[in-house]
Every structure is written in C-alpha cells, then in structure tokens.
Design a protein around this motif. Structure first.
Motif, short mmCIF file in Angstrom:
data_model
loop_
_atom_site.label_atom_id
_atom_site.label_comp_id
_atom_site.label_asym_id
_atom_site.label_seq_id
_atom_site.Cartn_x
_atom_site.Cartn_y
_atom_site.Cartn_z
N UNK A 30 0.11 16.17 7.70
CA UNK A 30 1.14 16.00 8.73
C UNK A 30 1.01 17.48 9.69
N UNK A 31 1.44 17.48 10.92
CA UNK A 31 1.46 18.48 11.70
C UNK A 31 2.75 19.23 11.68
N UNK A 32 2.60 20.54 11.50
CA UNK A 32 3.89 21.38 11.23
C UNK A 32 4.33 21.74 12.59
N UNK A 33 5.79 21.55 13.21
CA UNK A 33 5.98 22.07 14.34
C UNK A 33 6.02 23.50 14.87
N UNK A 104 1.46 3.37 14.40
CA UNK A 104 0.14 2.59 14.03
C UNK A 104 0.53 1.63 12.96
N UNK A 105 -0.23 1.68 11.94
CA UNK A 105 0.10 0.56 11.04
C UNK A 105 1.18 0.85 9.90
N UNK A 106 1.66 2.30 10.18
CA UNK A 106 2.74 2.67 9.21
C UNK A 106 3.93 2.41 9.59
N UNK A 130 8.96 5.94 3.58
CA UNK A 130 7.89 5.04 3.86
C UNK A 130 7.10 4.98 2.39
N UNK A 131 6.30 3.90 2.55
CA UNK A 131 5.46 3.69 1.23
C UNK A 131 4.00 4.09 1.65
N UNK A 132 3.49 4.60 0.47
CA UNK A 132 1.97 4.67 0.77
C UNK A 132 1.23 3.55 0.84
N UNK A 133 0.11 3.41 1.26
CA UNK A 133 -0.55 2.02 1.31
C UNK A 133 -1.14 1.47 -0.13
N UNK A 134 -1.05 0.38 -0.41
CA UNK A 134 -1.58 -0.07 -1.81
C UNK A 134 -2.77 -1.03 -1.57
N UNK A 135 -3.72 -0.52 -2.40
CA UNK A 135 -5.16 -1.17 -2.27
C UNK A 135 -5.66 -2.18 -3.49
N UNK A 136 -4.86 -1.94 -4.56
CA UNK A 136 -5.06 -2.57 -5.84
C UNK A 136 -3.72 -3.07 -6.32
N UNK A 137 -3.93 -4.09 -7.28
CA UNK A 137 -2.91 -4.49 -7.95
C UNK A 137 -2.02 -3.26 -8.75
N UNK A 138 -0.88 -3.35 -9.16
CA UNK A 138 -0.33 -2.45 -10.03
C UNK A 138 1.36 -2.52 -9.96
N UNK A 139 1.89 -1.77 -10.76
CA UNK A 139 3.27 -1.94 -11.12
C UNK A 139 4.16 -1.09 -10.15
N UNK A 140 3.62 0.06 -9.66
CA UNK A 140 4.37 0.87 -8.79
C UNK A 140 3.72 1.11 -7.50
N UNK A 166 7.01 15.76 12.69
CA UNK A 166 6.52 15.78 11.22
C UNK A 166 6.38 14.17 11.01
N UNK A 167 7.35 13.27 11.24
CA UNK A 167 7.28 11.93 10.76
C UNK A 167 6.07 11.24 11.26
N UNK A 168 5.97 11.26 12.69
CA UNK A 168 4.86 10.65 13.56
C UNK A 168 3.46 11.02 13.13
N UNK A 169 3.49 12.34 12.69
CA UNK A 169 2.15 12.87 12.57
C UNK A 169 1.50 12.46 10.86
N UNK A 170 2.59 12.15 10.24
CA UNK A 170 2.37 12.21 8.80
C UNK A 170 0.90 11.03 8.61
#
Length: 173
Positions: A30-33, A104-106, A130-140, A166-170
C-alpha cells in the motif's frame, strides 16, 4: 527431551510458519501518504501515522490489522460483528454512514464513525474492511481492517483523503 534422540526424530513433526501447514498472512503493498510514517502498534500489523502528535498529544493514525475468519463470514456478518465490538468498547460510537466501495476487483466495506475517546476527546474514524482473495478450498479467509482515526473537527480535511489513499492503494501481491 532426551539427548540421545536422532535429529530426524526431533524435526519430524515440526510446524513451520509460513508454510502450507501453517499459512502466513497474504503479502500486500500500500502507499503511505506523503509526510506520514509507518510504526508499530499493539494488536496491529502496523500503524501509519502523522510524524508528530498534535498539541494535545494525539497521533492521527490509520491502524492496519488482520485476523482469520470463517469462510462463511461475509461483509454483512463482519460489519455486524465489528460494530457490536465497537459499541461494547466505546458506547458513545455513532454510525455516520456505511457503504461498499470497489477498487478494481477488490470490494471494501467502509463505515464512518463518530466517537468519544476515554478522555472525552471527540474523534472520527473511517473504517475499511475487506477479505483477501481466496484461490483454494479452505475453512478460513484472511480479513483485514484499516481504521483511520483523527480529531472530529479534522475529519473533513486531508486526513480522510489520506485514509482513503491508504485503502485505495492496498493491493495483494
């Protein structure tokens, strides 16, 4: 442990972090102001803050935190849980509006909050979840929060722009 065990016996059941068995936190940037600094804070991955406290000793800041939540948790459940926690710890908190924002897609859930610090100081917060992207099966799933806090009378100045920067650049990498 007995001293006569061979090294294989001592290392056969090791849990390594990060690894597929014990995953770490997803990598991000992320970008720091401009003019702000990164620091450490309890219960946070980091805090991004003004380099100096104001005349009253308050540090305008954005706290970045992370937790793992069940895959069944969605934005509605996360919003309800974080709001209930906020109201328990800070009964004076007042919701000042909430919405979903797309970068974007987030997708990010945002909430404006007005509250009083324990010393009575009027504060404003911009909360982003927000949630991190998920690419596989899992519980969390990895759940991130950025909470920007400033004096209430400064909420509409450059602080909100910096928090949104900060939020937009993450980005997850």
């Amino acid at each position: 442990m007995p001293d006569d065990l061979p090294p294989q016996a001592l290392t056969a059941n090791l849990a390594v972090h990060p690894s597929p068995m014990v995953p770490g936190i997803p990598s991000f940037v992320f970008s720091v102001p401009k003019g702000w600094v990164i620091d450490e804070a309890p219960a946070a991955l980091c805090v991004v803050r003004h380099p100096e406290a104001d005349a009253t000793g308050f540090w305008v800041n954005a706290l970045l935190s992370h937790s793992k939540v069940a895959r069944t948790v969605d934005f509605e459940a996360a919003a309800k849980a974080t709001w209930a926690s906020q109201k328990t710890s800070t009964p004076s908190a007042r919701d000042n509006g909430e919405r979903l924002v797309r970068f974007g897609s987030r997708v990010v859930y945002t909430r404006g909050v007005e509250l009083d610090a324990p010393d009575g100081r009027p504060l404003a917060q911009l909360q982003a979840m927000f949630f991190a992207p998920v690419t596989e099966a899992g519980k969390v799933v990895d759940f991130f929060q950025i909470v920007g806090t400033c004096p209430r009378d400064e909420a509409l100045n450059d602080n909100v722009k910096a928090f949104m920067h900060i939020v937009a650049s993450f980005r997850f990498v």
